[in-house]
Design an enzyme around this catalytic site. Structure first.
Site, PDB file in Angstrom:
ATOM      1  N   SER A 101       0.843  -1.195   0.000  1.00 37.46           N
ATOM      2  CA  SER A 101       0.000   0.000   0.000  1.00 37.46           C
ATOM      3  C   SER A 101       0.877   1.242   0.000  1.00 37.46           C
ATOM      4  CB  SER A 101      -0.935  -0.001   1.219  1.00 37.46           C
ATOM      5  OG  SER A 101      -0.206  -0.130   2.425  1.00 37.46           O
ATOM      6  N   MET A 102       0.491   2.229  -0.842  1.00 38.13           N
ATOM      7  CA  MET A 102       1.335   3.409  -1.028  1.00 38.13           C
ATOM      8  C   MET A 102       0.563   4.706  -0.813  1.00 38.13           C
ATOM      9  SD  MET A 102       3.585   2.156  -4.339  1.00 38.13           S
ATOM     10  CE  MET A 102       2.186   2.256  -5.460  1.00 38.13           C
ATOM     11  N   GLY A 103      -0.445   4.671   0.045  1.00 40.80           N
ATOM     12  CA  GLY A 103      -1.200   5.877   0.362  1.00 40.80           C
ATOM     13  C   GLY A 103      -1.848   6.470  -0.876  1.00 40.80           C
ATOM     14  N   GLY A 150      -5.225   0.580   5.967  1.00 39.91           N
ATOM     15  CA  GLY A 150      -4.363  -0.589   5.841  1.00 39.91           C
ATOM     16  C   GLY A 150      -5.033  -1.847   6.353  1.00 39.91           C
ATOM     17  N   ASP A 151      -5.713  -1.736   7.493  1.00 45.14           N
ATOM     18  CA  ASP A 151      -6.430  -2.886   8.048  1.00 45.14           C
ATOM     19  C   ASP A 151      -7.529  -3.340   7.091  1.00 45.14           C
ATOM     20  OD1 ASP A 151      -4.838  -2.464  10.259  1.00 45.14           O
ATOM     21  OD2 ASP A 151      -6.380  -1.398  11.379  1.00 45.14           O
TER      22      ASP A 151
END
Length: 309
Positions: A221-223, A252-253
């Site tokens: 994940s890269m925001g 993220g979760d």
């Protein structure tokens, strides 16, 4: 069967203010309380998607009972190990300019006999068609090798493991070759010691190296830059979805929950990728750590763009 293991659950208190005044008086506009901790958040999200989990880990005191009662009220099965002391409360201060400040407590100290009790519980649950989701921090008293130990035990019983951890927890566990991992950009940069930051090409190389070691799925994940996902031999990048963001807490979760749900329901590669992007995008639209609705996720899945890399 999906088993979420939350070693360090928390009551998540999310407060909204105009602007944080350090050393001064801050008036709270709204306050929301949730049962939290990364694995707990995963269970809540999977429940909203229509799936089932067993939530376990350590709980203690009145805060622990509150978390257990909340999960029970949501229809989520629980089987926690109870310890002395009080489960922590984490406070998230959200300013109107989008700035987030987190104040996290340490949590209970867990004695060896309680750790052994949890390990015995997990060993009984382990077997084929079982996925353990190992995510988040650990409390005092628990070894930073714990996720690696659980992964080895799970594999010996034919179970699979999804790992979402950082720092030493991640480094100590990756050698056990979890089946699925979901690091973010910062965690990967820390893992390889890149102080000046990594671009997409460098992140892809790191992810490829994990796959070569035997990890089946790697979701980075890269925001605001989206995500890179390697799954079933396919390598893709997906730009972030255009949603009205309220808070990035829990995004993220949410992606971890999507990966676990996809594993349990044997979704195709394309469906897995779309589910990951839609659930994480939906999570940023909610207040606190509340999961997005299944209806919103289904709508967002139609908007996911998949780019082969």
């Amino acid at each position: 069967m999906i088993v979420t293991v939350t070693m360090n659950p928390a009551i998540d208190k999310t407060v909204e203010i105009n602007t944080l005044e350090r050393g001064g008086l801050n008036r709270i506009k709204t306050a929301v309380y949730d049962a939290g901790g990364k694995g707990v958040n995963v269970s809540k999200t999977i429940k909203e998607l229509g799936g089932k989990t067993l939530a376990t880990g350590f709980l203690g005191g009145n805060a622990g009972r509150t978390i257990d009662n909340i999960l029970d009220g949501l229809g989520i099965e629980t089987d926690f190990v109870w310890v002395d002391g009080e489960t922590r409360t984490n406070t998230k201060v959200f300013e109107e300019n989008g700035m987030l400040t987190e104040l996290n407590e340490h949590g209970c100290v867990v004695p060896l006999e309680k750790i052994n009790e949890l390990m015995a519980k997990l060993e009984k649950l382990a077997g084929e068609d079982v996925l353990f989701v190992l995510s988040g921090s650990i409390p005092a008293g628990v070894s930073k090798d714990i996720y690696g130990e659980i992964t080895k035990m799970a594999h010996s019983k034919g179970a699979a493991v999804l790992l979402d951890a950082d720092g030493e927890l991640f480094r100590n566990s990756i050698g056990a070759i979890p089946d699925i991992i979901k690091p973010n950009r910062v965690e990967l940069e820390e893992y390889v010691g890149m102080d000046d930051g990594a671009d997409d090409k460098e992140l892809l190389k790191i992810a490829d190296d994990f796959v070569k070691k035997g990890i089946k799925t790697v979701a980075v994940s890269m925001g605001g830059d989206g995500a890179i996902i390697l799954h079933d031999g396919i390598r893709v990048k997906c730009p972030v979805l255009n949603v009205k963001a309220h808070s990035t807490v829990g995004a993220g979760d949410a992606m971890v929950a999507a990966l676990a749900y996809a594993w349990e329901n044997k979704l195709s590669h394309e469906e897995t990728v779309k589910m990951c992007m839609a659930v994480s995008a939906g999570a940023v639209t909610t207040i606190g750590t509340k999961p997005p609705s299944r209806e919103l996720v289904d709508e967002l899945m139609k908007q996911v763009i998949i780019e082969n890399i």
